[in-house]
Structure formats: structure tokens, C-alpha cells
Design a protein around this motif. Structure first.
Motif, short mmCIF file in Angstrom:
data_model
loop_
_atom_site.label_atom_id
_atom_site.label_comp_id
_atom_site.label_asym_id
_atom_site.label_seq_id
_atom_site.Cartn_x
_atom_site.Cartn_y
_atom_site.Cartn_z
N ARG A 18 0.91 -1.23 -0.15
CA ARG A 18 0.01 -0.06 0.04
C ARG A 18 0.86 1.44 -0.03
NH1 ARG A 18 -5.38 1.38 1.82
NH2 ARG A 18 -5.53 3.61 1.22
N ILE A 19 0.91 1.94 -0.96
CA ILE A 19 1.95 3.11 -1.18
C ILE A 19 1.29 4.31 -0.48
CG2 ILE A 19 3.27 4.37 -3.01
CD1 ILE A 19 3.76 1.60 -2.62
N ASP A 20 1.56 4.69 0.75
CA ASP A 20 1.17 5.81 1.34
C ASP A 20 2.14 6.69 1.21
OD1 ASP A 20 -1.35 4.60 1.98
OD2 ASP A 20 -0.41 3.46 3.51
N ASP A 21 3.38 6.44 1.04
CA ASP A 21 4.56 7.30 1.41
C ASP A 21 5.72 7.16 0.67
OD1 ASP A 21 5.69 5.80 3.06
OD2 ASP A 21 4.61 6.39 4.82
N ARG A 22 6.71 7.84 0.79
CA ARG A 22 7.82 7.85 -0.06
C ARG A 22 8.71 6.56 0.56
NH1 ARG A 22 9.62 10.60 -4.17
NH2 ARG A 22 11.52 9.84 -3.87
N VAL A 23 8.68 6.34 1.58
CA VAL A 23 9.14 5.38 2.50
C VAL A 23 8.71 3.96 2.13
CG1 VAL A 23 9.59 4.02 4.67
CG2 VAL A 23 9.58 6.48 4.67
N THR A 24 7.49 3.60 1.81
CA THR A 24 6.76 2.59 1.24
C THR A 24 7.10 2.33 -0.20
OG1 THR A 24 4.98 2.88 2.76
CG2 THR A 24 4.75 1.13 1.07
N ALA A 25 7.34 3.49 -0.90
CA ALA A 25 7.85 3.51 -2.52
C ALA A 25 9.32 2.87 -2.37
CB ALA A 25 7.69 4.79 -2.88
N GLY A 26 10.01 3.16 -1.35
CA GLY A 26 11.49 2.74 -1.22
C GLY A 26 11.56 1.20 -1.06
N THR A 27 10.64 0.92 -0.16
CA THR A 27 10.69 -0.57 0.48
C THR A 27 10.28 -1.44 -0.98
OG1 THR A 27 10.01 0.10 2.52
CG2 THR A 27 9.29 -2.27 1.81
N ALA A 28 9.22 -0.77 -1.63
CA ALA A 28 8.98 -1.65 -3.05
C ALA A 28 9.79 -1.99 -4.03
CB ALA A 28 7.60 -1.06 -3.72
N ARG A 29 10.58 -0.57 -4.11
CA ARG A 29 11.95 -0.69 -5.04
C ARG A 29 12.81 -1.85 -4.71
NH1 ARG A 29 17.00 1.00 -4.79
NH2 ARG A 29 16.55 1.77 -2.66
N ARG A 30 13.26 -2.03 -3.48
CA ARG A 30 14.25 -2.96 -2.76
C ARG A 30 13.57 -4.20 -3.04
NH1 ARG A 30 14.71 1.66 0.85
NH2 ARG A 30 13.46 0.60 2.31
N ALA A 31 12.54 -4.31 -2.73
CA ALA A 31 11.68 -5.81 -2.90
C ALA A 31 11.98 -6.26 -4.19
CB ALA A 31 10.45 -5.82 -2.35
N ALA A 32 11.59 -5.16 -5.43
CA ALA A 32 11.78 -5.63 -6.77
C ALA A 32 13.08 -5.92 -7.05
CB ALA A 32 11.12 -4.46 -7.58
N ALA A 33 14.06 -5.05 -6.67
CA ALA A 33 15.58 -5.42 -7.07
C ALA A 33 15.96 -6.70 -6.57
CB ALA A 33 16.32 -4.32 -6.60
N ALA A 34 15.49 -6.84 -5.21
CA ALA A 34 15.94 -8.36 -4.76
C ALA A 34 15.31 -9.64 -5.19
CB ALA A 34 15.54 -8.09 -3.17
N LEU A 35 14.05 -9.26 -5.91
CA LEU A 35 13.63 -10.23 -6.66
C LEU A 35 14.14 -10.41 -7.76
CD1 LEU A 35 11.35 -12.59 -6.95
CD2 LEU A 35 9.84 -10.54 -7.86
N ALA A 36 14.56 -9.59 -8.69
CA ALA A 36 15.21 -9.69 -9.69
C ALA A 36 16.49 -10.45 -9.41
CB ALA A 36 15.53 -8.22 -10.45
N GLU A 37 17.00 -9.95 -8.39
CA GLU A 37 18.73 -10.77 -8.36
C GLU A 37 18.39 -12.21 -7.83
OE1 GLU A 37 22.25 -10.23 -5.02
OE2 GLU A 37 20.61 -9.12 -4.63
N ARG A 38 17.41 -12.41 -7.16
CA ARG A 38 17.26 -14.16 -6.82
C ARG A 38 16.58 -14.50 -8.18
NH1 ARG A 38 12.40 -16.64 -5.59
NH2 ARG A 38 11.13 -14.78 -5.19
N LEU A 39 16.17 -14.06 -9.02
CA LEU A 39 15.67 -14.68 -10.28
C LEU A 39 16.74 -14.77 -11.37
CD1 LEU A 39 11.85 -13.44 -10.73
CD2 LEU A 39 12.85 -15.55 -9.58
N GLY A 40 17.92 -14.26 -11.00
CA GLY A 40 19.25 -14.49 -11.86
C GLY A 40 19.48 -13.26 -12.85
N PHE A 41 18.64 -12.09 -12.76
CA PHE A 41 18.95 -10.89 -13.53
C PHE A 41 20.29 -10.60 -13.14
CE2 PHE A 41 14.57 -11.52 -13.88
CZ PHE A 41 13.84 -10.37 -14.65
N SER A 42 20.88 -9.81 -14.22
CA SER A 42 22.10 -8.97 -14.02
C SER A 42 22.16 -7.94 -13.18
CB SER A 42 22.60 -8.70 -15.43
OG SER A 42 21.93 -7.68 -15.88
N GLY A 43 23.29 -7.57 -12.50
CA GLY A 43 23.12 -6.23 -11.68
C GLY A 43 22.41 -5.17 -12.27
N SER A 44 22.96 -4.81 -13.52
CA SER A 44 22.31 -3.45 -14.08
C SER A 44 20.85 -3.68 -14.53
CB SER A 44 23.17 -3.31 -15.58
OG SER A 44 23.18 -4.50 -16.21
N ARG A 45 20.31 -5.14 -14.99
CA ARG A 45 19.02 -5.26 -15.29
C ARG A 45 18.14 -5.20 -13.97
NH1 ARG A 45 15.11 -3.83 -18.25
NH2 ARG A 45 13.52 -5.79 -18.78
N GLY A 46 18.74 -5.86 -12.97
CA GLY A 46 18.23 -5.50 -11.57
C GLY A 46 17.75 -4.36 -11.17
#
Length: 338
Positions: A18-46
Motif C-alpha cells: 500500500r503506497i502511502d508515502d515515499r518510504v513505502t515506495a522505497g521498500t517496494a523498489r528494494r523488494a523488486a530489485a531483490a526479486l530480480a537478483e534472486r531470479l538471476g537478473f544481471s546487476g544492471s538489469r536488476g
């Protein structure tokens, strides 16, 4: 061994934010990047996936009413993709075309956010109106084909629960498309375990008619909490959908009008006194919708909504009809036009 051709993608709804503030937006960004890394995306693509997710979340924070972001994993064969979806309740975009142009802004900023998302993503879709906006963006690890399927499902756990007790699955048996939706009794991990048993039995069984499949699910869920289940089989060669349900799963075929499909009383895994299959017309371009009782039955497809990608349709229905405090799920499939 299951006779399945062109195995459909398998999707996991990883997390809702639930995006109520910029803090939550940052949390979503980190979660997406972590998921990409777990799925084998390159560092730049993640990093690109994280940047696009941050832009989408920030857009919700700045412009939208009650905005939420969904992070998904889409597995096709040996390849996994990251999918990000946003849903809000308005006020909508005055022009979706302009919104994706670099330099367009309604708040005096540089206005490059959505344009960057479209460039970084392998596929995007958007529907916007006064009732709100639904936007999806798919990111693959590298160049390659993007799965485009005539079906999509989405789940959302009840507020406060980490696991969703609803689940769905899709299979192809020759030219027929099979759909399963299960609502595990109650909430939380035990309900999710019951639904997982249904999914495993559905995907691991030999092809059979929907009523026989429901009986198999009933046996497979014995000893668990049980739940409501429904199985639909789209046979486009004959122009029909065959359907069998046990419990309070909602099923409909939407063409010129919406026609409900019949589920019988019972609880898969506990009580299945009567299981019957019903057959309904499936005109070209018709939309088949299955949903759990986390959605109210009082929904209609808005004019033109059925022409959008199935995930956009499913997310819109979840937003508009998923008003009960409960696990919620929607599975949408479209019959191909002749």
C-alpha cells in the motif's frame, strides 16, 4: 504423466504494497530489485527493475488515491520474469498516451517517470479512467520472447495475513484450456496449504472432465482444511465452456451479457454429496471469470474493459469488487476471436 502442450506460465504474487508515502515506495523498489537478483537478473538489469518500480510507486504517491503496488514472479519454462502492477482509485490520467511521453508532467516535475518505465519494461499495459488506473509492466532478464497469454489470475491476502488462502492454476490439454480456482477454508497458512493441495492435484492429474477433476480435488484435499473449488474447461473448437464447482466460487461467462455458472453446495475435502458439470456457450471473444467470495457478486465488466489484457481485467475486478475483508482472487480467460 500430464498431457499438456505449450505449458502456460506459472505466476506467483510475491507481495502487495500500500503506497502511502515515499518510504513505502522505497521498500517496494528494494523488494523488486531483490526479486530480480534472486531470479538471476544481471546487476544492471536488476537496478533497472528497481528504478522502474520506484517510478511507479512514486507516481502512485504523488497522484493517486489509495494506490497499491503488486510484485509478481512469472515463470515460463526455465526463464523467470518480474512483473509489477499498480492499482488506484483515481483520479485517472487525462491521456495515457501523453502520460508515457518524456517531459509530460502535471506537477511541474521533469515528467520522465512513466516514459522511463515503458523504455525499461519488455511489455506494458494500462487502463485509466475517473474510477482509477491499472498499469502493468513486465521485465525479463534479457532479450527474448515475451509471454502473451489469453488468461491471467491475481490473488490478495486478507489485510494482516502474510499468506493468501486462495490459489489458481491453468493448464492446456490439447486445444482446451483448463482453469482452477480454490478458496481454502479460513485464512492464513493452513488455508494456503489446502489450496496448494488442490493446485498440485489439478496440475498433476491426467486430463479429465471438470466434474471428475473436482472429485479428484475433493480426495486430494482430504485431511486439510478443505475449501471451495471450481474447474472450467474452455473448448473453443466447440464454442463451449464446461464448468463444475463445489462451494462459493463465482463463475461467469461475459459476452453480450454476463451469464453466471452454477456451483453446488459443499466443501472440497469434507463434503461433496453432489458434483455436476454444466455446459455454457463460449462465443469468440467472450471472457470467462472465476473469483472467490472475497469479491462481491455485484460486478459488471465496464464497456471496453474485456478488450484489455486479462491481467488488467483481473486487477480492475479485484479493485472494484474485492471490498470484503477476506482473501480474494480472480482468474480471467478470454476466448480467441475467430
Amino acid at each position: 504423466m500430464v498431457a499438456v502442450t505449450a505449458e502456460p506460465p506459472v505466476t506467483e504474487d510475491v507481495a502487495w504494497f500500500r503506497i502511502d508515502d515515499r518510504v513505502t515506495a522505497g521498500t517496494a523498489r528494494r523488494a523488486a530489485a531483490a526479486l530480480a537478483e534472486r531470479l538471476g537478473f544481471s546487476g544492471s538489469r536488476g537496478a533497472e527493475v528497481g528504478l522502474a518500480t520506484m517510478e511507479l510507486a512514486s507516481n502512485l504517491h504523488k497522484h493517486a488515491d489509495r494506490g497499491s503496488l503488486l510484485l509478481r514472479e512469472v515463470r515460463t519454462g526455465d526463464t523467470s520474469a518480474v512483473e509489477v502492477a499498480t492499482v488506484d482509485h483515481g483520479p485517472g490520467m487525462s491521456s495515457t498516451g501523453l502520460a508515457f511521453l518524456d517531459g509530460h508532467s502535471t506537477t511541474g516535475t521533469l515528467g520522465i517517470g512513466l516514459g522511463a518505465v515503458r523504455r525499461l519494461a519488455d511489455a506494458t499495459a494500462v487502463r485509466s479512467g475517473p474510477d482509477g488506473t491499472v498499469l502493468t509492466a513486465l521485465f525479463t532478464p534479457g532479450p527474448g520472447p515475451v509471454p502473451r497469454e489469453p488468461f491471467a489470475g491475481v490473488t490478495r491476502p486478507m489485510t494482516g495475513e502474510g499468506a493468501c488462502g486462495d490459489a489458481y492454476a491453468v493448464r492446456r490439454d490439447g486445444g482446451r484450456l483448463g482453469l482452477l480456482l480454490c478458496d481454502g477454508s479460513g485464512h492464513g497458512p493452513l488455508a494456503a496449504t489446502a489450496s496448494a493441495l488442490a493446485v498440485r492435484a489439478f496440475l498433476g492429474s491426467a486430463p479429465t472432465a471438470p466434474d471428475a477433476m473436482v472429485r479428484r480435488l475433493h480426495e486430494a484435499m482430504s485431511g486439510s482444511r478443505g475449501g471451495a473449488v471450481a474447474v472450467a474447461e474452455l473448448d473453443q473448437d466447440r464454442g463451449v465452456v464446461r464448468y463444475a464447482g463445489l462451494g462459493n466460487i463465482g463463475g461467469s461467462v461475459v459476452a453480450e451479457r454476463r451469464r453466471g455458472m452454477v456451483s453446488l453446495p459443499g466443501i472440497a475435502g469434507y463434503q461433496a454429496r453432489s458434483v455436476r458439470m454444466f455446459e455454457y456457450p463460449l462465443p469468440p471473444g467472450a471472457v470467462v471469470v472465476l473469483h472467490s467470495d472475497g469479491l462481491t457478486d455485484r460486478w459488471e465488466l465496464a464497456p471496453g474493459l474485456g478488450a484489455h489484457p486479462p491481467l488488467v481485467v483481473a486487477l480492475t475486478l479485484l479493485r472494484d469488487a474485492g471490498v470484503r475483508r477476506d482473501d480474494a482472487s480472480v482468474l480471467v480467460a478470454r476466448a480467441e476471436r475467430a
